[in-house]
Design an enzyme around this catalytic site. Structure first.
Site, PDB file in Angstrom:
ATOM      1  NE  ARG A  66      -3.328  -3.562  -1.230  1.00  0.00           N
ATOM      2  CZ  ARG A  66      -2.869  -4.372  -0.275  1.00  0.00           C
ATOM      3  NH1 ARG A  66      -1.557  -4.601  -0.180  1.00  0.00           N
ATOM      4  NH2 ARG A  66      -3.691  -4.952   0.579  1.00  0.00           N
ATOM      5  CG  HIS A  89      -4.839   0.709  -3.827  1.00  0.00           C
ATOM      6  ND1 HIS A  89      -4.111   0.638  -2.653  1.00  0.00           N
ATOM      7  CD2 HIS A  89      -5.868  -0.166  -3.677  1.00  0.00           C
ATOM      8  CE1 HIS A  89      -4.682  -0.221  -1.826  1.00  0.00           C
ATOM      9  NE2 HIS A  89      -5.748  -0.724  -2.433  1.00  0.00           N
ATOM     10  CG  HIS A 123      -6.897  -8.486   1.766  1.00  0.00           C
ATOM     11  ND1 HIS A 123      -7.194  -8.891   0.477  1.00  0.00           N
ATOM     12  CD2 HIS A 123      -6.587  -7.155   1.672  1.00  0.00           C
ATOM     13  CE1 HIS A 123      -7.065  -7.874  -0.350  1.00  0.00           C
ATOM     14  NE2 HIS A 123      -6.699  -6.805   0.358  1.00  0.00           N
ATOM     15  CE  LYS A 130      -6.700  -0.154   4.182  1.00  0.00           C
ATOM     16  NZ  LYS A 130      -7.977  -0.433   3.474  1.00  0.00           N
ATOM     17  NE  ARG A 168      -3.699  -2.075   2.770  1.00  0.00           N
ATOM     18  CZ  ARG A 168      -3.499  -3.174   3.478  1.00  0.00           C
ATOM     19  NH1 ARG A 168      -2.326  -3.355   4.105  1.00  0.00           N
ATOM     20  NH2 ARG A 168      -4.442  -4.094   3.580  1.00  0.00           N
ATOM     21  CE1 TYR A 227      -6.981  -7.184  -6.654  1.00  0.00           C
ATOM     22  CE2 TYR A 227      -7.247  -8.038  -4.442  1.00  0.00           C
ATOM     23  CZ  TYR A 227      -6.943  -6.998  -5.293  1.00  0.00           C
ATOM     24  OH  TYR A 227      -6.605  -5.774  -4.771  1.00  0.00           O
TER      25      TYR A 227
END
Length: 310
Positions: free
Chosen positions: A256, A253, A279, A184, A153, A288
């Site tokens: 990514r 992004h 994630h 995150k 990120r 995806y």
């Protein structure tokens, strides 16, 4: 007040209320007028009096708007206007219930993340401008290799420092070819760094001191010598993509997304991609698989004899 073909007295009085007491903008009033015109058309067609509309009427009309191709967001605006009208009528005791309460527009499907085709991603990563600042070229090349090669990120990348320390948000350990980043939710994760990214990192570190302020810990610095900001990174990447001839707007992004999509296409290992992206929930990564299916669909349409259409 904006002109409207709506003739119903209740609606006219409500529009006056919205303009005078609520002081809605002319554009908003026009949108409400269009929403109420739809309501009048539905009540005329059914037919049913405005004050006698029931929940099943509102649900049916929402479904009809959807079947006619009206976007979910537009349907939500229409229903919001209707809901406000009946709430206003209910305050005066003119309707026993609000028939639009609980009626919602169809859910908007989440758009697929945009990923670059493999050839465009490779062209961007391999591009070196013939003219320009060689220091910035080395830095930008390294940034692209890490974004595309590691799926980082923006915040994770610009948070990288030169070497590990107690205060470092992230760092790259070249000895074990691993990037340690703070993602995150302040969750740390480690991702492998490929050979191309390591080579680009070595090239950048060889010249970094010529650009960085003394004592600056950031791995990536601006031409002012301080830590690179997200806006500066986006601007440089956009410029680099244009120079490389990539025919679409490229943002960090997107690299990514490209990392995840291309890795999934090659490996098919959804769980591994989830770990690499950091994630917390695999459902986030499953988007995806939709990208991958789109790729497979194109291959099928182009190659399978039963897919060919006259």
């Amino acid at each position: 007040m904006a002109d409207t073909p709506v003739r119903d007295d209740d609606i006219r009085r409500h529009l006056v209320h919205l303009e005078v007491e609520r002081r809605l903008a002319p554009r908003t009033l026009a949108m409400y007028g269009e929403a109420f015109e739809r309501l009048r058309e539905f009540t005329d067609t059914h037919p049913v009096a405005l004050r006698e509309v029931q929940v099943h009427h509102a649900r049916r009309w929402a479904a009809q708007m959807h079947s006619r191709g009206l976007a979910s967001r537009s349907i939500a605006i229409v229903l919001s206007a209707w809901r406000g009208l009946y709430r206003w009528l209910g305050r005066d005791g003119l309707v026993p219930l609000n028939p639009v309460d609980g009626v919602r527009a169809p859910k908007v499907g989440k758009p697929l993340p945009k990923a670059l085709p493999v050839d465009q991603a490779m062209a961007l990563a391999d591009h070196h401008p013939e003219a320009g600042n060689p220091l910035l070229d080395a830095r930008d090349h390294c940034i692209i290799e890490l974004l595309y090669g590691c799926g980082l990120r923006v915040g994770e990348l610009i948070g990288l420092d030169v070497g590990a320390s107690a205060k470092a948000a992230g760092w790259i350990d070249a000895s074990d070819t691993t990037a340690h980043v703070l993602g995150k939710g302040s969750k740390r994760r480690s991702v492998p760094v490929g050979a191309s990214a390591l080579k680009a990192l070595q090239g950048w570190l060889a010249v970094r001191e010529q650009l960085a302020d003394p004592g600056e810990p950031a791995l990536f610095v601006s031409n002012r010598g301080t830590r690179l900001t997200p806006s500066q990174l986006r601007s440089r990447l956009k410029q680099r993509a244009i120079q490389a001839g990539v025919p679409t707007h490229v943002h960090p992004h997107m690299l990514r997304h490209s990392f995840a999509s291309h890795l999934l296409q090659s490996s098919g290992d959804l769980r591994a991609v989830q770990e690499l992206l950091g994630h917390a929930n695999i459902t986030t990564t499953q988007v995806y698989t939709r990208l991958d299916f789109g790729h497979l669909s194109k291959v099928y349409d182009a190659a399978h004899p039963r897919a060919k259409r006259k």
